[in-house]
Design an enzyme around this catalytic site. Structure first.
Site, PDB file in Angstrom:
ATOM      1  N   GLU A 182      65.673  40.897  56.413  1.00  0.00           N
ATOM      2  CA  GLU A 182      66.708  41.647  55.693  1.00  0.00           C
ATOM      3  C   GLU A 182      66.109  43.005  55.332  1.00  0.00           C
ATOM      4  O   GLU A 182      65.026  43.054  54.738  1.00  0.00           O
ATOM      5  CB  GLU A 182      67.114  40.874  54.439  1.00  0.00           C
ATOM      6  CG  GLU A 182      68.493  41.233  53.943  1.00  0.00           C
ATOM      7  CD  GLU A 182      68.926  40.309  52.808  1.00  0.00           C
ATOM      8  OE1 GLU A 182      69.005  39.082  53.013  1.00  0.00           O
ATOM      9  OE2 GLU A 182      69.180  40.828  51.714  1.00  0.00           O
ATOM     10  N   GLU A 225      65.882  33.863  50.479  1.00  0.00           N
ATOM     11  CA  GLU A 225      65.370  34.178  49.148  1.00  0.00           C
ATOM     12  C   GLU A 225      65.532  33.012  48.175  1.00  0.00           C
ATOM     13  O   GLU A 225      65.962  33.177  47.035  1.00  0.00           O
ATOM     14  CB  GLU A 225      66.064  35.423  48.580  1.00  0.00           C
ATOM     15  CG  GLU A 225      65.825  36.657  49.430  1.00  0.00           C
ATOM     16  CD  GLU A 225      66.361  37.943  48.801  1.00  0.00           C
ATOM     17  OE1 GLU A 225      67.011  37.880  47.746  1.00  0.00           O
ATOM     18  OE2 GLU A 225      66.117  39.011  49.379  1.00  0.00           O
TER      19      GLU A 225
HETATM   20  C1  GAL Z   1      69.098  40.415  48.997  1.00  0.00           C
HETATM   21  C2  GAL Z   1      69.942  39.173  49.233  1.00  0.00           C
HETATM   22  C3  GAL Z   1      71.312  39.540  49.748  1.00  0.00           C
HETATM   23  C4  GAL Z   1      71.895  40.627  48.919  1.00  0.00           C
HETATM   24  C5  GAL Z   1      70.980  41.817  48.978  1.00  0.00           C
HETATM   25  C6  GAL Z   1      71.495  43.033  48.262  1.00  0.00           C
HETATM   26  O1  GAL Z   1      68.054  40.180  48.154  1.00  0.00           O
HETATM   27  O2  GAL Z   1      69.321  38.340  50.158  1.00  0.00           O
HETATM   28  O3  GAL Z   1      72.143  38.407  49.704  1.00  0.00           O
HETATM   29  O4  GAL Z   1      72.031  40.166  47.626  1.00  0.00           O
HETATM   30  O5  GAL Z   1      69.766  41.459  48.390  1.00  0.00           O
HETATM   31  O6  GAL Z   1      70.525  44.057  48.310  1.00  0.00           O
END
Ligand code: GAL
Length: 812
Positions: free
Chosen positions: A504, A428
Site C-alpha cells: 500500500e 494492517e
Molecule cells: C491504510 C489502510 C487503508 C486506509 C489508508 C488510508 O493504513 O490500510 O485501509 O485506511 O491507510 O491512508
C-alpha cells in the site's frame, strides 16, 4: 503443506468458471422480483407472511446508497490507532454517512422443475452485507458472518419439489463494524444451482501447469466429483473455439479425477496479451449419459518470486504498477455492476496500471473475470482484522469461527483466474503485535497453501518495526509494507525473502480541480472548504506523495512494485477531514468518486503508460483576483524537458533532475505569476527537438453544456450503463474549470436515469436524484439500459446555459 517461496519457480495454469449454464446442471439467477424491507417487526412475519407491500428491488442491491447522507449514521467516536491518534474524536463520515446500519430483509421465491430424488440443489451467495441468515420455506437453512464472503448452502433436503419455494434473507449491519462504507444488502449475485447426483463438486476443480515439456505446457486438472462409476472427458479449446486437445479418464480416485494434458506452443497470458483458453469438462455415467458439464476459461502464465530479482511473469521481471480498490462503485454503492467495473479498468488501463489489490476483502467474480479478459494482475485480499479489533464490531467477531472457511471459499471459488498472482491474508491487522499474531499469520498462510500450493501470500504491514522483531514479517511468503518508505531498506535487510512489496503506497490527498496557495508540501493539511490541493503535495502523517515511492521503485531492484492507495475515491474515510462534517468520501483517489481523473492520474500515467505520451498542465488557468500573484505551473509528462509560455512569453526551460523527488518526476515552474490568457508547454525529445505541445486557456462565462459518453452503444440487458461526462464551456468552447452550476437530467427512450456524481467529497446531494451541481466544472451521469433495445436520449439543462443533448443506443 509447507512451502518455500524464496527461490521457487512455480509455473501454472489457471482457469475460471465462466458462469455459463451447465447442460446437465441448471442455474437460476435470482435477479428480479425481490421484495425488500427495513421495517420488519419480527422475524416470524418476515419469513412467513405477505411481503407484497415491501419495496420491489432487483439484486444486486444496496439499500443504503439511496441515502440521505446524514452524520448521524454510524457516527464513530474513538481513536484511530493506525493514524497515530491519541485522543478520541467524533468521526462523522467514516463509513460514508449513509444509512447502512440496521436490519434489512429480502424475500423472493423460485420453483425448481423436475427435481427428483438424487438431485442436489445449492443456494449460492456471492456476497451479502452482512451476517446473512437464510430461511427457506420458513426454516433457517444457513447463515454466515463476514459480508464479503462467497458461500453456498445445500438446500437439497429443504426444497419443495415442483412447488414455489419461499426464500427470506435477513441481514444485519452493526455500528462500528467497518472503517469505510461497506454497503448493505444483497450487493452481489444470488443463484440456485441444481445438479445431478453425479456432478462436479462446487468450486472443486483446480487446474495448474506444474511443468513444461519442450515447447508445450502441461495442463494439470484436478476435478472433484460426486457419485460413482463416472468418467470425465476434457476438451481444451483455443480463443477461436477450436479444440486443440482432448482427454478421457475413467479412473476417478477418492472422488477426484486427475488429468494432465499437453497444450502445444501455448499463448501465454499477461497484462499485455490476456489470452484465454477454454476447458470443457464433461462427466458421464457408466451408461454413457452426460451428467454434468463445466465450461471454463483459462490462461497459461508462469510466475516466480526470487530474492533480489523480484517478481517475474512468463520469465520477464515485472513490477506491480498497481492500485488498491475498495469495492464500492461510487454512486452505485456496493451493488456490483459489470459496466461500472469495466469502466474503472478501462480508465486504469489507459493510466498504464497493470495490477489491482482488492482491499481489504474478497473481490467480486465479475471483477476477476474482467481482470482476466482485460489483462490485470490481481492481489486478492481477505481481511482487515483478525482476532484483534480495529473497530469494535469488525471481523474480530468472526475470526475464530469463520476464518478458515472464509479463506477456503475465497481460494476455491477464484483460484482458477489467471489474473490472481498473490493472496493476502490481512491488512494492517493489530495482530502484528504479540506472539499470538505470529501464530495466526502462520496458520492463515498455511490454509492458503493447503488450498492453493501455487501462489504466495502477503500481509500489508504497517507495524514494520514490530514485525521485524517478532518474526511475523519473516514468515510471510511476501513481506508487504504499507507506506513506511523510510523502513524499506532496513526491512529488506532484516527480512529473509530478498524482496519487498509496496502493498500500500502514497495515500496522497487531493480534490479534483482544486488548488491551494502558497504551494507547499504538507502533512494533514486542512482548509476551510474541506478540500485538498491538487498540486499533489499533501499527504497524511503516515503517508507520502507519489514521487517518494517512485524513487524506491526505480532505484531498488528488490522492490517488486506498488499498490497505490487508491485508484478511485471511495465512500467513507474522508481523511484529512475525518471529524469535519460534511466530508463523507475519500480524497485518496487517483481519480475521483465519479471516476474523473485528478491531476495525479497524469503523474502515474507519465511513468506507467510507456506506449502513449502524457503532457498534462496544472493548475487550471481561471484565477480572477490572483493577477500578478505567484501561481506555480506543473507539467506531468514522460518527456524529460519542456519550455513553458504564458501568453507567448517564455517562462524558461525545465528539465527533470535529481535535486528532489519532485524534480525527478515533475516539471515545475514555481515562479509563474498569474495573468489570464494561454499557458502553453512545448516538450522536447531526447535530442532537444520540440516533440509535443499542450495548452490551457482562461475561460469566460459558462455558456453551453457539453456531453461525452464513454460508450454510445450499450447492451439492452437491464444492467449496462453508459457514463456520460457533463461539463460546461464558454462561447469559444473553452472548458470552465470552476463552474458549479446546478444541472437537471432527463433520460428518454430505452434507458433510465440511474445516478449522477460530481466527485465532491463534501456534497450531500443524493446520487439518484435527477439534479446535481457541477464540481470543478464537471460531473458524470449514469444512463442505464432497460431490457428493450432502442434509441436513448439524455438531456441536461441548467439555468442560463445552452442545453446539452446526446443520443445513445442499446442493442441486444
Ligand atoms: C491504510 C489502510 C487503508 C486506509 C489508508 C488510508 O493504513 O490500510 O485501509 O485506511 O491507510 O491512508
Amino acid at each position: 503443506m509447507k512451502l518455500v517461496f524464496k527461490s521457487i519457480s512455480f509455473l501454472f495454469l489457471m482457469i475460471f468458471s465462466s458462469g455459463k449454464m451447465m447442460s446437465q446442471s441448471s442455474t437460476i439467477v435470482l435477479k428480479d422480483n425481490w421484495r425488500f424491507s427495513k421495517d420488519v417487526k419480527d422475524d416470524a412475519s418476515a419469513i412467513n407472511f405477505d411481503a407484497s407491500k415491501w419495496d420491489k428491488v432487483s439484486v444486486p442491491h444496496d439499500w443504503a446508497i439511496y441515502g440521505p447522507f446524514d452524520k448521524k449514521w454510524d457516527i464513530q467516536t474513538g481513536i484511530i490507532e493506525q493514524n497515530g491518534e491519541k485522543e478520541a474524536t467524533e468521526k462523522t463520515g467514516r463509513t460514508g454517512a449513509l444509512p447502512h446500519i440496521g436490519t434489512g430483509w429480502y424475500r423472493n421465491s423460485f420453483t425448481v422443475p423436475a427435481f427428483k430424488k438424487g438431485k442436489k440443489a445449492l443456494l449460492i451467495f456471492e456476497g451479502a452485507m452482512s451476517e446473512p441468515q437464510v430461511f427457506l420455506n420458513g426454516k433457517e437453512v444457513g447463515k454466515w458472518g463476514y459480508g464479503y464472503s462467497y458461500f453456498y448452502i445445500d438446500i437439497t433436503n429443504d426444497l419443495l419439489v415442483g412447488k414455489e419455494n419461499l426464500l427470506a434473507v435477513k441481514l444485519t449491519n452493526m455500528p462500528y463494524s467497518s472503517r469505510w462504507y461497506p454497503g448493505a444488502g444483497l450487493y452481489r449475485k444470488v443463484s440456485v444451482i441444481v445438479k445431478e447426483e453425479e456432478s462436479f463438486a462446487q468450486w472443486g476443480t483446480f487446474i495448474t501447469t506444474p511443468e513444461t515439456k519442450g515447447d508445450n505446457a502441461i495442463v494439470d486438472i484436478k476435478a472433484e466429483f460426486n457419485g460413482s462409476n463416472v468418467s470425465m472427458v476434457t476438451q481444451i479449446k483455443d480463443a477461436s473455439n477450436k479444440v486443440i486437445a482432448t482427454q478421457k479418464s475413467t479412473e476417478g480416485k477418492d472422488g477426484r479425477f486427475h488429468q494432465t494434458i499437453e497444450v502445444a506452443k501455448p499463448r501465454l497470458w499477461s497484462p499485455e496479451t490476456p489470452y484465454l483458453y477454454t476447458a470443457v469438462t464433461k462427466l458421464y455415467a457408466a451408461n454413457g449419459t452426460l451428467k454434468d458439464e463445466q465450461s471454463i476459461k483459462f490462461g497459461i502464465r508462469y510466475i516466480k518470486y526470487e530474492p533480489n530479482k523480484g517478481f517475474s511473469l512468463n520469465g520477464k521481471v515485472t513490477k506491480f504498477k498497481g492500485v488498491c480498490l475498495h469495492h464500492d462503485l461510487g454512486p452505485l454503492g456496493a451493488a456490483v455492476n459489470k459496466a461500472a467495473l469495466k469502466r474503472q479498468l478501462t480508465i486504469l488501463k489507459d493510466m498504464g496500471c497493470n495490477a489491482i489489490r482488492s482491499s481489504h476483502n474478497m473481490p467480486s467474480f465479475e471483477q476477476l473475470e474482467l481482470a482476466d479478459e482485460m489483462g490485470f494482475m490481481f492481489l486478492a485480499e481477505s481481511f482487515d482484522e483478525w482476532a484483534k479489533p480495529k473497530v469494535e464490531n469488525g471481523y474480530n467477531r468472526f475470526f475464530t469461527e469463520y476464518a478458515e472457511e472464509d479463506i477456503m471459499n475465497l481460494v476455491r471459488a477464484t483460484r482458477n483466474h489467471p489474473c490472481i498472482v498473490m493472496w493476502s491474508s490481512g491488512n494492517e491487522v493489530p495482530d502484528q503485535w504479540g506472539a499470538e499474531g505470529v501464530k495466526r499469520a502462520r496458520w492463515l498462510q498455511d490454509i492458503f497453501h493447503r488450498e492453493d500450493p501455487t501462489r504466495p501470500v502477503t500481509v500489508g504491514m504497517d507495524q514494520v518495526k514490530a514485525t521485524m522483531e517478532s518474526g511475523f514479517g519473516a514468515l510471510l511468503d511476501i513481506p508487504g509494507l504499507n507506506y513506511r518508505v523510510h523502513l524499506y531498506e532496513e526491512a529488506y535487510k532484516t527480512f529473509p525473502q530478498g524482496f519487498i512489496l509496496g502493498s500500500e503506497t502514497a495515500s496522497t490527498v487531493s480534490s479534483r480541480g482544486i488548488y491551494k496557495f502558497p504551494v507547499v508540501q504538507e502533512k494533514n493539511k486542512q482548509y476551510d472548504d474541506f478540500q485538498s490541493s491538487s498540486y499533489d503535495l499533501e499527504a497524511c502523517s503516515w503517508s507520502n506523495v507519489p514521487d517518494e515511492d517512485f524513487v524506491l521503485q526505480d532505484d531498488k531492484p528488490w522492490v517488486i512494485g506498488e499498490f497505490v492507495w487508491t485508484g478511485f475515491d471511495y465512500l467513507g474515510e474522508p481523511t484529512p477531514y475525518d471529524e469535519k462534517w460534511p466530508s463523507r468520501s475519500s480524497y485518496f483517489g487517483i481519480s475521483d468518486l465519479a471516476g474523473l481523473p485528478k491531476d495525479r492520474y497524469y503523474l502515474y500515467r507519465s511513468r506507467w503508460n510507456t506506449k502513449d505520451k502524457t503532457l498534462h498542465i496544472l493548475p487550471h488557468w481561471n484565477w480572477k483576483g490572483r493577477e500578478g500573484e505567484i501561481t506555480p505551473v506543473f507539467v506531468y509528462t514522460n518527456y524529460d524537458s519542456a519550455e513553458l509560455f504564458v501568453n507567448g512569453k517564455s517562462m524558461g526551460v525545465q528539465k527533470k533532475n535529481n535535486a528532489t523527488p519532485q524534480n525527478r518526476y515533475r516539471l515545475m515552474w514555481n515562479d509563474v505569476k498569474y495573468e489570464p490568457g494561454t499557458v502553453k508547454v512545448v516538450a522536447f525529445d531526447s535530442n532537444g527537438k520540440p516533440a509535443a505541445t499542450s495548452e490551457i486557456k482562461t475561460a469566460g462565462e459558462a455558456y453551453k453544456i457539453v456531453l461525452e459518453a464513454d460508450r454510445k452503444i450499450i447492451k439492452a440487458d437491464g444492467e449496462d450503463i453508459s457514463y456520460v461526462t457533463v461539463s460546461v464551456v464558454d462561447k469559444n468552447g473553452i472548458p470552465c474549470p470552476t463552474a458549479v452550476d446546478e444541472l437537471n437530467f432527463k433520460v428518454t427512450g430505452a434507458a433510465t436515469y440511474r445516478a449522477a456524481c460530481n466527485g465532491d467529497a463534501t456534497s450531500l446531494e443524493i446520487f439518484h436524484q435527477d439534479h446535481m451541481k457541477l464540481f470543478s466544472g464537471k460531473l458524470v451521469v449514469l444512463v442505464k439500459a432497460i431490457e428493450t433495445p432502442g434509441s436513448i436520449q439524455l438531456e441536461v439543462t441548467g439555468k442560463g446555459l445552452q442545453t446539452g443533448k446526446i443520443s445513445l443506443k442499446s442493442e441486444r
